[in-house]
Design an enzyme around this catalytic site. Structure first.
Site, PDB file in Angstrom:
ATOM      1  N   ASP A   1      -0.499  -0.404  18.053  1.00 41.42           N
ATOM      2  CA  ASP A   1      -0.061   0.521  17.001  1.00 41.42           C
ATOM      3  C   ASP A   1       0.002   1.959  17.551  1.00 41.42           C
ATOM      4  O   ASP A   1       0.983   2.676  17.340  1.00 41.42           O
ATOM      5  CB  ASP A   1      -1.035   0.433  15.816  1.00 41.42           C
ATOM      6  CG  ASP A   1      -0.716   1.441  14.731  1.00 41.42           C
ATOM      7  OD1 ASP A   1       0.263   1.242  14.012  1.00 41.42           O
ATOM      8  OD2 ASP A   1      -1.445   2.447  14.634  1.00 41.42           O
TER       9      ASP A   1
ATOM     10  N   VAL B   1       4.336   8.130  12.263  1.00 46.52           N
ATOM     11  CA  VAL B   1       3.317   8.625  13.199  1.00 46.52           C
ATOM     12  C   VAL B   1       2.290   9.469  12.465  1.00 46.52           C
ATOM     13  O   VAL B   1       2.639  10.452  11.802  1.00 46.52           O
ATOM     14  CB  VAL B   1       3.950   9.469  14.335  1.00 46.52           C
ATOM     15  CG1 VAL B   1       2.884   9.937  15.314  1.00 46.52           C
ATOM     16  CG2 VAL B   1       5.028   8.680  15.066  1.00 46.52           C
TER      17      VAL B   1
ATOM     18  N   THR C   1       0.833  -1.214   0.000  1.00 43.22           N
ATOM     19  CA  THR C   1       0.000   0.000   0.000  1.00 43.22           C
ATOM     20  C   THR C   1       0.865   1.260   0.000  1.00 43.22           C
ATOM     21  O   THR C   1       0.719   2.134  -0.861  1.00 43.22           O
ATOM     22  CB  THR C   1      -0.922  -0.004   1.245  1.00 43.22           C
ATOM     23  OG1 THR C   1      -1.687  -1.207   1.228  1.00 43.22           O
ATOM     24  CG2 THR C   1      -1.840   1.189   1.260  1.00 43.22           C
ATOM     25  N   VAL C   2       1.785   1.360   0.957  1.00 43.75           N
ATOM     26  CA  VAL C   2       2.578   2.592   1.081  1.00 43.75           C
ATOM     27  C   VAL C   2       3.661   2.646  -0.003  1.00 43.75           C
ATOM     28  O   VAL C   2       3.920   3.707  -0.584  1.00 43.75           O
ATOM     29  CB  VAL C   2       3.187   2.705   2.500  1.00 43.75           C
ATOM     30  CG1 VAL C   2       3.970   4.002   2.636  1.00 43.75           C
ATOM     31  CG2 VAL C   2       2.088   2.633   3.560  1.00 43.75           C
TER      32      VAL C   2
ATOM     33  N   ALA D   1      12.633  -3.779  -4.250  1.00 40.45           N
ATOM     34  CA  ALA D   1      12.468  -5.209  -3.968  1.00 40.45           C
ATOM     35  C   ALA D   1      11.111  -5.423  -3.319  1.00 40.45           C
ATOM     36  O   ALA D   1      10.700  -4.651  -2.437  1.00 40.45           O
ATOM     37  CB  ALA D   1      13.562  -5.703  -3.021  1.00 40.45           C
TER      38      ALA D   1
ATOM     39  N   ARG E   1       8.398  -8.944  -2.414  1.00 42.84           N
ATOM     40  CA  ARG E   1       8.123 -10.380  -2.607  1.00 42.84           C
ATOM     41  C   ARG E   1       6.949 -10.567  -3.548  1.00 42.84           C
ATOM     42  O   ARG E   1       6.907 -11.449  -4.367  1.00 42.84           O
ATOM     43  CB  ARG E   1       7.890 -11.041  -1.266  1.00 42.84           C
ATOM     44  CG  ARG E   1       9.205 -11.536  -0.651  1.00 42.84           C
ATOM     45  CD  ARG E   1       8.940 -12.672   0.263  1.00 42.84           C
ATOM     46  NE  ARG E   1       8.077 -12.195   1.344  1.00 42.84           N
ATOM     47  CZ  ARG E   1       8.448 -12.136   2.599  1.00 42.84           C
ATOM     48  NH1 ARG E   1       9.619 -12.552   2.954  1.00 42.84           N
ATOM     49  NH2 ARG E   1       7.644 -11.674   3.522  1.00 42.84           N
TER      50      ARG E   1
ATOM     51  N   LYS F   1       3.326   4.601  18.211  1.00 39.87           N
ATOM     52  CA  LYS F   1       3.394   6.004  17.775  1.00 39.87           C
ATOM     53  C   LYS F   1       3.570   6.945  18.974  1.00 39.87           C
ATOM     54  O   LYS F   1       4.323   7.912  18.915  1.00 39.87           O
ATOM     55  CB  LYS F   1       2.138   6.357  16.988  1.00 39.87           C
ATOM     56  CG  LYS F   1       2.019   5.551  15.690  1.00 39.87           C
ATOM     57  CD  LYS F   1       0.622   5.632  15.092  1.00 39.87           C
ATOM     58  CE  LYS F   1       0.493   4.826  13.819  1.00 39.87           C
ATOM     59  NZ  LYS F   1      -0.896   4.667  13.381  1.00 39.87           N
TER      60      LYS F   1
HETATM   61  N1  HSE Z   1      -3.179   0.813  11.128  1.00 41.29           N
HETATM   62  C1  HSE Z   1      -2.777   2.179  11.201  1.00 41.29           C
HETATM   63  C2  HSE Z   1      -4.021   3.010  11.471  1.00 41.29           C
HETATM   64  C3  HSE Z   1      -2.124   2.583   9.906  1.00 41.29           C
HETATM   65  O1  HSE Z   1      -5.138   2.495  11.377  1.00 41.29           O
HETATM   66  O2  HSE Z   1      -3.886   4.168  11.812  1.00 41.29           O
HETATM   67  C4  HSE Z   1      -1.270   3.791   9.997  1.00 41.29           C
HETATM   68  O3  HSE Z   1      -0.225   3.647  10.896  1.00 41.29           O
END
Ligand code: HSE
Length: 438
Positions: free
Chosen positions: A202, A133, A13-14, A43, A45, A206
């Site tokens: 997550d 973040v 995605t990113v 690179a 996969r 951050k």
């Molecule tokens: N899973 C994270 C979110 C993605 O929902 O904010 C961005 O870090």
């Protein structure tokens, strides 16, 4: 001048978003950076060529990430694989090879940042991590540079888009938790392991980073208190609204005379605060500095192009810094590495906050007095009480209370004692509460 050669790890995605932004805005980016930027070697996969525009601009695409970090033509390695390993090994090898690194990997920085920054310092290279973040919001730049004059007092952020999306949909549409989570996954917002989103891991990654940048302390993920949103019930969302509050999953970093608070948990905040109205997948970070006062940063915290916006801004920054003296660059954690403080991170028991409590009590004279008595004995002052009508045929009623600020250890003791009363049934719901007043 020759373009700068980038090595790109990951075309998910990113990674895909980064290719798109670098090619779509190539001319403008080169005018800003002073040189062209070219992806010489990537690179992955696996990737979906149909979903990535600009793929044909990449010099070479293989599946060996170590070949990219060892490629002598590559000056800047952009790590967009995520996870702890092999990201750590790749980044450390890139640094050892004298390459600069840009990463969006919050888990990597929160857990291994101290080691990575020390290695980068030693080699005189930059490790940039704006995208780690709050996705596209330039909050790291704001903290490290824009707010450099300030003594930062506290930060409160909605820093997980998936969690905010779930809470918003549950509140506005009465949707089911699992159904909303599945949508966030399909939209590419959620982590590979979505428990990282809903259990606050997550956000804790951050917040660990934000806390270090704000207070000049080493990264200490293991000391960041983490509580998720999976226990929140629809009735709590409704009671909070009746009392003039919204429940948000916040990351809070606060400086106190005794130490630093680093905590992620569901939080009641007054509904009139701007940050209480940040909905859906959007992120927002409220920073209170002593000179500037409260400042609020808002934007998309996840998704391909918003995150790529931060990744590419970091690449531009690194390109501009290529010829600068390594000792005169912006320090990785905002403060000079020799100036990091050993200020303790407080255990949750020592954190002071206000509380929302919901308990189920027998509807009988004296019960409320007994509960209020225990709170009083523990030095806990009640701000508001609401008792709901008993349902037909029910002997117990929901009792909602808001308290003033108190140390968590006292609240723990009080809740243990209240839970032992015969008149109180089942689990006592406790949600922390903050006014976030400027
Ligand atoms: N899973 C994270 C979110 C993605 O929902 O904010 C961005 O870090």
């Amino acid at each position: 001048m020759e373009p700068v050669n980038i090595g790109l790890l990951g075309l998910g995605t990113v990674g895909g978003g980064t290719v798109t932004v670098l090619t779509r805005n190539a001319a403008e980016i080169a005018r800003r950076a002073g040189r062209g930027i070219r992806i010489a070697h990537a690179a992955a996969r696996q990737y979906d060529p149909e979903r990535i525009s600009g793929l044909d601009s990449i010099g070479r695409i293989g599946d060996d990430a170590f070949a990219v970090v060892d490629d002598p033509d590559v000056a800047i390695v952009v790590e967009l694989i995520g996870g702890y390993s092999p990201a750590r090994e790749l980044v450390l090898r890139a640094i050892a090879n004298g390459k600069h690194v840009v990463t969006a990997n919050k888990a990597l920085i929160a857990l291994h940042g101290n080691e990575i920054f020390a290695a980068a310092q030693e080699q005189g290279v930059v490790v940039a991590f704006e995208a780690a973040v709050a996705g596209g919001i330039p909050i790291i730049k704001a903290l490290r540079e824009g707010l450099a004059a300030n003594h930062i007092e506290w930060i409160a952020g909605i820093i997980n888009g998936t969690g905010n999306f779930i809470l918003t949909e549950m509140r506005d549409k009465g949707r089911d938790f699992a159904d909303v989570l599945a949508e966030a996954q399909a939209l590419g917002y959620a982590e590979a392991d979505p428990t990282f989103d809903v259990e606050g891991i997550d956000a804790a990654h951050k917040l660990t980073i934000l806390g270090s940048l704000a207070f000049g302390i080493p990264l200490q993920f293991e000391r960041t208190f983490t509580e998720g949103i999976s226990r929140i019930e629809a009735q709590d969302v409704a009671y909070a609204a009746e009392l003039g509050y919204r429940i948000k999953h916040l990351g809070i970093a606060r400086r106190t005379p005794d130490g630093i608070e680093l905590r992620v948990h569901p939080t009641l905040i007054p509904h009139r605060r701007l940050i209480a109205n940040v909905d859906g997948v959007m992120n927002a970070v409220l920073v209170k500095g002593d000179a500037v006062g409260p400042t609020l940063y808002y934007g998309a915290g996840a998704g391909a192009l918003p995150t790529a916006s931060a990744v590419v801004a970091d690449i531009v920054d690194v390109v501009r810094a290529l010829t600068t003296d390594p000792h005169n660059r912006v320090p990785h954690l905002a403060f000079q590495p020799t100036e990091l403080a050993d200020t303790p991170v407080l255990p949750m028991a020592d954190v002071e906050t206000a509380y929302y409590l919901r308990l189920t009590a027998l509807d009988r004279p004296g019960v409320m007095a007994r509960i209020a008595g225990i709170l009083g004995e523990e030095g806990i002052s009640i701000e508001a009480i609401k008792q709901k009508e008993p349902a037909a045929g029910e002997t117990h009623v929901p009792l909602i209370m808001l308290t003033h600020r108190v140390r968590e250890a006292r609240m723990d003791r009080a809740l243990t004692r209240i839970g032992e009363l015969d008149a109180v049934a089942g689990h006592i719901m406790r949600i922390r509460m903050e006014t976030l007043a400027g």
